[in-house]
Motif scaffolding. Structure first.
Motif, PDB file in Angstrom:
ATOM      1  N   LYS A 103      -9.382  67.525 -14.487  1.00  0.00           N
ATOM      2  CA  LYS A 103     -10.068  66.799 -13.416  1.00  0.00           C
ATOM      3  C   LYS A 103      -9.215  66.665 -12.152  1.00  0.00           C
ATOM      4  O   LYS A 103      -9.682  66.954 -11.051  1.00  0.00           O
ATOM      5  CB  LYS A 103     -10.496  65.418 -13.910  1.00  0.00           C
ATOM      6  CG  LYS A 103     -11.288  64.641 -12.887  1.00  0.00           C
ATOM      7  CD  LYS A 103     -11.755  63.296 -13.429  1.00  0.00           C
ATOM      8  CE  LYS A 103     -12.510  62.540 -12.356  1.00  0.00           C
ATOM      9  NZ  LYS A 103     -12.923  61.223 -12.828  1.00  0.00           N
ATOM     10  N   ARG A 104      -7.976  66.238 -12.294  1.00  0.00           N
ATOM     11  CA  ARG A 104      -7.125  66.079 -11.106  1.00  0.00           C
ATOM     12  C   ARG A 104      -6.780  67.434 -10.491  1.00  0.00           C
ATOM     13  O   ARG A 104      -6.665  67.569  -9.274  1.00  0.00           O
ATOM     14  CB  ARG A 104      -5.849  65.308 -11.450  1.00  0.00           C
ATOM     15  CG  ARG A 104      -6.097  63.823 -11.713  1.00  0.00           C
ATOM     16  CD  ARG A 104      -4.855  63.124 -12.216  1.00  0.00           C
ATOM     17  NE  ARG A 104      -4.587  63.529 -13.590  1.00  0.00           N
ATOM     18  CZ  ARG A 104      -3.515  63.183 -14.295  1.00  0.00           C
ATOM     19  NH1 ARG A 104      -2.574  62.439 -13.741  1.00  0.00           N
ATOM     20  NH2 ARG A 104      -3.359  63.579 -15.532  1.00  0.00           N
ATOM     21  N   GLY A 105      -6.646  68.469 -11.326  1.00  0.00           N
ATOM     22  CA  GLY A 105      -6.412  69.812 -10.809  1.00  0.00           C
ATOM     23  C   GLY A 105      -7.589  70.287  -9.974  1.00  0.00           C
ATOM     24  O   GLY A 105      -7.417  70.911  -8.919  1.00  0.00           O
ATOM     25  N   PHE A 106      -8.794  69.990 -10.440  1.00  0.00           N
ATOM     26  CA  PHE A 106     -10.003  70.312  -9.689  1.00  0.00           C
ATOM     27  C   PHE A 106     -10.012  69.568  -8.359  1.00  0.00           C
ATOM     28  O   PHE A 106     -10.278  70.155  -7.305  1.00  0.00           O
ATOM     29  CB  PHE A 106     -11.240  69.948 -10.523  1.00  0.00           C
ATOM     30  CG  PHE A 106     -12.517  69.958  -9.740  1.00  0.00           C
ATOM     31  CD1 PHE A 106     -13.097  71.165  -9.361  1.00  0.00           C
ATOM     32  CD2 PHE A 106     -13.144  68.776  -9.385  1.00  0.00           C
ATOM     33  CE1 PHE A 106     -14.281  71.178  -8.634  1.00  0.00           C
ATOM     34  CE2 PHE A 106     -14.325  68.778  -8.664  1.00  0.00           C
ATOM     35  CZ  PHE A 106     -14.894  69.984  -8.283  1.00  0.00           C
ATOM     36  N   GLN A 107      -9.718  68.268  -8.395  1.00  0.00           N
ATOM     37  CA  GLN A 107      -9.682  67.468  -7.161  1.00  0.00           C
ATOM     38  C   GLN A 107      -8.649  68.030  -6.190  1.00  0.00           C
ATOM     39  O   GLN A 107      -8.906  68.136  -4.989  1.00  0.00           O
ATOM     40  CB  GLN A 107      -9.352  66.001  -7.481  1.00  0.00           C
ATOM     41  CG  GLN A 107     -10.439  65.283  -8.226  1.00  0.00           C
ATOM     42  CD  GLN A 107      -9.995  63.929  -8.753  1.00  0.00           C
ATOM     43  OE1 GLN A 107      -8.812  63.666  -8.967  1.00  0.00           O
ATOM     44  NE2 GLN A 107     -10.962  63.048  -8.978  1.00  0.00           N
ATOM     45  N   ALA A 108      -7.480  68.392  -6.701  1.00  0.00           N
ATOM     46  CA  ALA A 108      -6.413  68.936  -5.862  1.00  0.00           C
ATOM     47  C   ALA A 108      -6.835  70.262  -5.235  1.00  0.00           C
ATOM     48  O   ALA A 108      -6.572  70.519  -4.057  1.00  0.00           O
ATOM     49  CB  ALA A 108      -5.140  69.118  -6.685  1.00  0.00           C
ATOM     50  N   THR A 109      -7.493  71.101  -6.017  1.00  0.00           N
ATOM     51  CA  THR A 109      -7.961  72.388  -5.504  1.00  0.00           C
ATOM     52  C   THR A 109      -8.969  72.182  -4.387  1.00  0.00           C
ATOM     53  O   THR A 109      -8.881  72.819  -3.326  1.00  0.00           O
ATOM     54  CB  THR A 109      -8.580  73.226  -6.644  1.00  0.00           C
ATOM     55  OG1 THR A 109      -7.601  73.395  -7.672  1.00  0.00           O
ATOM     56  CG2 THR A 109      -9.049  74.581  -6.149  1.00  0.00           C
ATOM     57  N   GLN A 110      -9.923  71.297  -4.598  1.00  0.00           N
ATOM     58  CA  GLN A 110     -10.925  71.011  -3.572  1.00  0.00           C
ATOM     59  C   GLN A 110     -10.257  70.445  -2.311  1.00  0.00           C
ATOM     60  O   GLN A 110     -10.613  70.821  -1.196  1.00  0.00           O
ATOM     61  CB  GLN A 110     -11.974  70.027  -4.099  1.00  0.00           C
ATOM     62  CG  GLN A 110     -12.849  70.608  -5.188  1.00  0.00           C
ATOM     63  CD  GLN A 110     -13.748  71.715  -4.675  1.00  0.00           C
ATOM     64  OE1 GLN A 110     -13.335  72.863  -4.562  1.00  0.00           O
ATOM     65  NE2 GLN A 110     -14.963  71.383  -4.356  1.00  0.00           N
ATOM     66  N   LEU A 111      -9.294  69.563  -2.478  1.00  0.00           N
ATOM     67  CA  LEU A 111      -8.587  68.973  -1.348  1.00  0.00           C
ATOM     68  C   LEU A 111      -7.845  70.053  -0.560  1.00  0.00           C
ATOM     69  O   LEU A 111      -7.953  70.133   0.661  1.00  0.00           O
ATOM     70  CB  LEU A 111      -7.609  67.909  -1.849  1.00  0.00           C
ATOM     71  CG  LEU A 111      -6.928  67.086  -0.773  1.00  0.00           C
ATOM     72  CD1 LEU A 111      -6.754  65.658  -1.248  1.00  0.00           C
ATOM     73  CD2 LEU A 111      -5.584  67.670  -0.417  1.00  0.00           C
ATOM     74  N   ALA A 112      -7.100  70.906  -1.260  1.00  0.00           N
ATOM     75  CA  ALA A 112      -6.345  71.966  -0.591  1.00  0.00           C
ATOM     76  C   ALA A 112      -7.280  72.926   0.141  1.00  0.00           C
ATOM     77  O   ALA A 112      -7.017  73.309   1.285  1.00  0.00           O
ATOM     78  CB  ALA A 112      -5.488  72.724  -1.615  1.00  0.00           C
TER      79      ALA A 112
END
Length: 137
Positions: A103-112
């Motif tokens: 989940k946090r990896g997904f959020q980080a990817t979307q943010l980047a």
């Protein structure tokens, strides 16, 4: 695989590529191993410092997801001073973000990606899958 998206009235729009986790480009475990072996990926562990200290994928840079937005907006010299690593460039390919479960990896990817890092990808299997697969070697 292509699928059709439908609007509010059910009308078909253009087909879009199916991607896991609602549109974030992902990388699989075999692809990640291949990219790492070829030196073609930069890994970012977006878990807490405590989680990363307990174990991480070799070569990963720990930037907790709560710090990621400000980190990616820093001047390169400030990023280098804080993280002892070169700041990724927006045009870099295979910037792979991961967390414990996805989940946090997904959020980080979307943010980047929102900040213009078009090569940002999520390792959806996350550290949990890495441990399961790499522990068998």
């Amino acid at each position: 695989m292509l699928r059709w998206q439908r609007g509010w009235a059910g009308a078909a729009f253009l087909p879009v590529a199916r991607r896991t986790m609602a549109g974030a480009p992902t990388v699989s475990h075999p692809e990640l191993r291949s990219l790492l072996a070829a030196g073609r990926a930069r890994l970012f562990d977006v878990r807490s410092r405590e989680e990363a200290a307990a174990g991480t994928i070799p070569g990963a840079l720990n930037i907790p997801v709560s710090e990621l937005e400000s980190a990616l907006q820093m001047e390169p010299a400030a990023f280098q001073a804080l993280y002892s690593a070169e700041k990724p460039k927006v045009e870099d390919e295979n910037l792979v973000f991961f967390c414990q479960m996805g989940k946090r990896g997904f959020q980080a990817t979307q943010l980047a990606r929102g900040l213009g890092y078009t090569g940002a990808r999520n390792y959806a299997g996350a550290y949990r899958e890495w441990l399961e697969k790499e522990g068998q070697r």
